[in-house]
Write a protein that holds these residues in place. Sequence first.
Motif, mmCIF file in Angstrom:
data_model
loop_
_atom_site.group_PDB
_atom_site.id
_atom_site.type_symbol
_atom_site.label_atom_id
_atom_site.label_comp_id
_atom_site.label_asym_id
_atom_site.label_seq_id
_atom_site.Cartn_x
_atom_site.Cartn_y
_atom_site.Cartn_z
ATOM 1 N N HIS A 214 0.867 -1.175 0.000
ATOM 2 C CA HIS A 214 0.000 0.000 0.000
ATOM 3 C C HIS A 214 0.904 1.227 0.000
ATOM 4 O O HIS A 214 1.769 1.351 0.864
ATOM 5 C CB HIS A 214 -0.881 -0.017 1.252
ATOM 6 C CG HIS A 214 -1.598 1.285 1.501
ATOM 7 N ND1 HIS A 214 -1.267 2.129 2.533
ATOM 8 C CD2 HIS A 214 -2.623 1.872 0.838
ATOM 9 C CE1 HIS A 214 -2.067 3.190 2.495
ATOM 10 N NE2 HIS A 214 -2.893 3.067 1.480
ATOM 11 N N THR A 215 0.746 2.123 -0.935
ATOM 12 C CA THR A 215 1.650 3.261 -1.148
ATOM 13 C C THR A 215 3.102 2.768 -1.078
ATOM 14 O O THR A 215 3.492 1.922 -1.877
ATOM 15 C CB THR A 215 1.387 4.428 -0.157
ATOM 16 O OG1 THR A 215 1.642 3.993 1.189
ATOM 17 C CG2 THR A 215 -0.036 4.922 -0.261
ATOM 18 N N THR A 216 3.893 3.267 -0.125
ATOM 19 C CA THR A 216 5.306 2.858 -0.074
ATOM 20 C C THR A 216 5.537 1.839 1.031
ATOM 21 O O THR A 216 6.669 1.605 1.450
ATOM 22 C CB THR A 216 6.200 4.093 0.183
ATOM 23 O OG1 THR A 216 5.752 4.748 1.382
ATOM 24 C CG2 THR A 216 6.100 5.070 -0.971
ATOM 25 N N ARG A 217 4.479 1.233 1.510
ATOM 26 C CA ARG A 217 4.585 0.340 2.659
ATOM 27 C C ARG A 217 4.168 -1.064 2.251
ATOM 28 O O ARG A 217 3.116 -1.245 1.639
ATOM 29 C CB ARG A 217 3.642 0.866 3.745
ATOM 30 C CG ARG A 217 3.786 0.244 5.105
ATOM 31 C CD ARG A 217 2.855 0.995 6.069
ATOM 32 N NE ARG A 217 2.929 0.469 7.415
ATOM 33 C CZ ARG A 217 3.855 0.803 8.292
ATOM 34 N NH1 ARG A 217 4.814 1.637 7.945
ATOM 35 N NH2 ARG A 217 3.854 0.285 9.516
ATOM 36 N N THR A 218 4.970 -2.064 2.587
ATOM 37 C CA THR A 218 4.623 -3.454 2.317
ATOM 38 C C THR A 218 4.587 -4.209 3.637
ATOM 39 O O THR A 218 5.561 -4.181 4.391
ATOM 40 C CB THR A 218 5.642 -4.100 1.360
ATOM 41 O OG1 THR A 218 5.682 -3.333 0.151
ATOM 42 C CG2 THR A 218 5.236 -5.532 1.009
ATOM 43 N N VAL A 219 3.436 -4.837 3.934
ATOM 44 C CA VAL A 219 3.281 -5.546 5.213
ATOM 45 C C VAL A 219 2.751 -6.958 4.965
ATOM 46 O O VAL A 219 2.167 -7.242 3.918
ATOM 47 C CB VAL A 219 2.307 -4.795 6.170
ATOM 48 C CG1 VAL A 219 2.837 -3.404 6.499
ATOM 49 C CG2 VAL A 219 0.912 -4.700 5.559
ATOM 50 N N LYS A 220 2.944 -7.829 5.949
ATOM 51 C CA LYS A 220 2.370 -9.167 5.858
ATOM 52 C C LYS A 220 0.874 -9.097 6.142
ATOM 53 O O LYS A 220 0.430 -8.256 6.936
ATOM 54 C CB LYS A 220 3.028 -10.086 6.890
ATOM 55 C CG LYS A 220 4.469 -10.420 6.571
ATOM 56 C CD LYS A 220 5.057 -11.276 7.671
ATOM 57 C CE LYS A 220 6.515 -11.615 7.363
ATOM 58 N NZ LYS A 220 7.212 -12.089 8.562
ATOM 59 N N ALA A 221 0.126 -9.995 5.513
ATOM 60 C CA ALA A 221 -1.320 -10.004 5.742
ATOM 61 C C ALA A 221 -1.864 -11.412 5.566
ATOM 62 O O ALA A 221 -1.222 -12.261 4.940
ATOM 63 C CB ALA A 221 -2.027 -9.042 4.785
ATOM 64 N N ILE A 222 -3.036 -11.656 6.140
ATOM 65 C CA ILE A 222 -3.737 -12.939 5.985
ATOM 66 C C ILE A 222 -5.112 -12.656 5.389
ATOM 67 O O ILE A 222 -5.790 -11.701 5.789
ATOM 68 C CB ILE A 222 -3.925 -13.654 7.339
ATOM 69 C CG1 ILE A 222 -2.563 -13.982 7.956
ATOM 70 C CG2 ILE A 222 -4.719 -14.949 7.167
ATOM 71 C CD1 ILE A 222 -2.672 -14.668 9.304
ATOM 72 N N VAL A 223 -5.515 -13.494 4.444
ATOM 73 C CA VAL A 223 -6.865 -13.397 3.895
ATOM 74 C C VAL A 223 -7.808 -14.050 4.905
ATOM 75 O O VAL A 223 -7.836 -15.278 5.039
ATOM 76 C CB VAL A 223 -6.969 -14.111 2.531
ATOM 77 C CG1 VAL A 223 -8.390 -13.990 1.980
ATOM 78 C CG2 VAL A 223 -5.952 -13.544 1.550
ATOM 79 N N LYS A 224 -8.551 -13.230 5.660
ATOM 80 C CA LYS A 224 -9.428 -13.775 6.705
ATOM 81 C C LYS A 224 -10.705 -14.352 6.116
ATOM 82 O O LYS A 224 -11.230 -15.346 6.597
ATOM 83 C CB LYS A 224 -9.805 -12.664 7.712
ATOM 84 C CG LYS A 224 -8.644 -12.142 8.513
ATOM 85 C CD LYS A 224 -8.015 -13.218 9.368
ATOM 86 C CE LYS A 224 -8.462 -13.152 10.812
ATOM 87 N NZ LYS A 224 -7.696 -14.115 11.639
ATOM 88 N N ASP A 225 -11.217 -13.701 5.068
ATOM 89 C CA ASP A 225 -12.508 -14.137 4.538
ATOM 90 C C ASP A 225 -12.679 -13.614 3.117
ATOM 91 O O ASP A 225 -12.132 -12.569 2.760
ATOM 92 C CB ASP A 225 -13.633 -13.594 5.447
ATOM 93 C CG ASP A 225 -14.995 -14.192 5.078
ATOM 94 O OD1 ASP A 225 -15.021 -15.260 4.422
ATOM 95 O OD2 ASP A 225 -16.024 -13.581 5.438
ATOM 96 N N ILE A 226 -13.398 -14.380 2.327
ATOM 97 C CA ILE A 226 -13.820 -13.913 1.003
ATOM 98 C C ILE A 226 -15.348 -13.965 1.013
ATOM 99 O O ILE A 226 -15.932 -14.990 0.646
ATOM 100 C CB ILE A 226 -13.222 -14.787 -0.125
ATOM 101 C CG1 ILE A 226 -11.684 -14.827 -0.001
ATOM 102 C CG2 ILE A 226 -13.640 -14.244 -1.491
ATOM 103 C CD1 ILE A 226 -10.985 -15.681 -1.042
ATOM 104 N N PRO A 227 -16.010 -12.899 1.483
ATOM 105 C CA PRO A 227 -17.462 -12.968 1.691
ATOM 106 C C PRO A 227 -18.260 -13.189 0.417
ATOM 107 O O PRO A 227 -19.300 -13.843 0.453
ATOM 108 C CB PRO A 227 -17.811 -11.608 2.310
ATOM 109 C CG PRO A 227 -16.554 -10.913 2.590
ATOM 110 C CD PRO A 227 -15.437 -11.608 1.875
ATOM 111 N N SER A 228 -17.789 -12.661 -0.702
ATOM 112 C CA SER A 228 -18.615 -12.803 -1.909
ATOM 113 C C SER A 228 -17.798 -12.602 -3.180
ATOM 114 O O SER A 228 -16.732 -11.989 -3.163
ATOM 115 C CB SER A 228 -19.769 -11.788 -1.887
ATOM 116 O OG SER A 228 -19.243 -10.475 -1.902
#
Lengths: 326, 455
Positions: free
Chosen positions: B353-367
């Motif tokens: 996101h912009t100049t920042r890269t972070v770890k993330a988890i896909v919690k849910d795919i609602p639709s």
Amino acid sequence: MTTAAAVSTGAGNSGGTGNAGNAGDADTPYALSHLDALESEAVHIFREVAGEFERPVILFSGGKDSILMLHLALKAFAPAPVPFALLHVDTGHNFPEVLDYRDRTVARHGLRLHVASVQDFIDRGELRERPDGTRNPLQTVPLLHAIESHRFDAVFGGGRRDEEKARAKERVFSLRDEFGGWDPRRQRPELWQLYNGRHSPGEHVRVFPLSNWTELDVWQYIAREKIELPAIYYAHEREVFARNGMWLAPGEWGGPKDGERVETRQVRYRTVGDMSCTGAVDSDADTIEAVIAEIAASRLTERGATRADDKLSEAAMEDRKREGYF
Amino acid sequence: MSTHTIVDPVDVAGTAATSLLRFATAGSVDDGKSTLVGRLLHDSKSVLADQLEAVERASLGRGQEAPDLALLTDGLRAEREQGITIDVAYRYFATPRRRFILADTPGHVQYTRNMVTGASTAELAVVLVDARNGVVEQTRRHAAVAALLRVPHVVLAVNKMDLVDYAEPVFAAIAEEFTTYAASLGVPEITAIPISALAGDNVVTPSTNMDWYGGPTVLEHLETVPVVADPSEDPARFPVQYVIRPQTPELPDYRGYAGQIASGVLRVGDAVTVLPSGRTSTIEALDVLGEAVDVAWAPQSVTVRLADDLDISRGDLIAPAAAPPAVTQDVEATVCHVADRPLRTGQRVLLKHTTRTVKAIVKDIPSRLTLDDLSQHPAPGELAANDIGRVVLRTAEPLALDPYADSRRTGSFLLIDPADGTTLTAGMAGSAFAEAAEAAAAAAAAADDDAEWDF
């Protein structure tokens, strides 16, 4: 709550003038000229690479696009020095004026220059001279060797997407495998201004900060910024001979063959590469304003007019890019 | 309209403020998109002699009488051999009034991601329809992508008017249907233009066959549509790209924060807060590429110096103390999946996101969303290439994220595969469409589907 759309279909509006009353953009205090917008974008790309890569390098030949790249890089990091080295892939068939310019520029800005020499590879028997004497296609091997031995992970090139149809499909950040190859079908989508430079060890990224510039933009910007160029970009007297519809300059790379006659003409160069395949154009434009006026009126593209290496086949550039060319 | 020359000869130094418009085209080969683009380039005198000669040679070789302008936009060997377009191509042309960057995107069903890519940087999208077929599923898909990506201006080019006898009722009915649909999705400005790309009507030259039409040609509209929204209406956002520290004898203590203003206006003296830390300071100096200024605005690349010595690095965001973005580790977004491998619930990714890269988890795919009719399919479990859907993410570190509706630059993000760096997904934080469209879509959705559409 709904957003009312402004709709215009022009139908039943016979004789109207459409939206000719629109004053355009000049009346907002926050307008940016096209050159300012392109400059801002290129600087953003340089800083992005500086923030995300370990060992970037700028390809620098002393030609106008690489001169422009360096100028933008100097702006991007001022008042600190440019945090990248330069790399020149030297075909051995350079215009003396351009080599002189290269060395003066490197000294003036206290930069570090690496030279990858085609001649060295030929001398060692690792490359073979082509029958036509052209060395541009031979640049790929020394380039990849330099990238590998110096472990460069980002390589800035001056390529522009307006130059050629394969380059029109190129990314700003172009991922290359360990062979330097470009596979147009395996490119990453490039969204918004979010450049993804992640790569595995052994891979590198080619970065093209001038992707969205045209030849005319480059010249207009050089004029605006009063950037010095090697003299061969302006009209001068030179001994040339005609081959494949281009004026070539004789030199160590070779000269006229039977039936090719040397004559002295007033010429300038639109692009500068290997002497054996870079043609001059007839011109008496000896100032940048005159050059720009000629380019604006020209009916030929920059590479079409002056680059034999692109005329080799319908897909010449595409094939060379797949092999690791810029 | 007067004939175009490429550049006004008196403007050799580019001093006149020629503006730059980035636009995208959407439509299929059958709609005549390549011909429209070729016609724009050709009639605006942007095609040079050697390119045209190549096209004439190729056209003659195929036994065609007139040069086939579609060939001007031909790209790679595979595309020529198969007669398809496999990727976004960028094209450049100019008139005395404006410089244009065109993202030319293929319009087949499986290429949603390409149109998303092209539309992501576009201020205007040209959607092409065949006058004989009118608004078809694909047209609705193109309108939905333009609406999702919040492209400010949409042009409906009703092509092949020559094949319907240049009949006004045909055009009017198509324009009406499209406009109603696109407006319901929240597209703020829609302009419909009847054209024949093949014959050249209303592309660059006003048509003599359609006296009933009084609007602009496609090129006139491209030249006059406002490029910039007023940045002073948006809160300032400045993602720090790089910290400039010369550490020379002359400049031992210089610390400049280099970046491109993502939105809004910065002024010397502004009280600012630095996110995610929340520390505050004031802007002491602004430098636009070597020139000290009092004010700078998006999208200028600048260097900012602050009055206080704070610990600031790449990935931080400088924003007005009075109007900072929310800082969160829980992201809800509409996404377009752009990779061949799927995105699954539970997957660990990197989020840029912009100049920042972070770890993330896909919690849910609602639709998952079907673009043809905007119907939602609850709990798909995964998203495949070219799918549009909703995702819920949890990030390892806080992000200063705006809703995409407020800022295309600070509301957008990428999901990246940490294993090999592949770009997986293009994300837009917050609600998908404008509020009215949200309500309509929610009402049309299955009653048991109570996906969260709003923050």
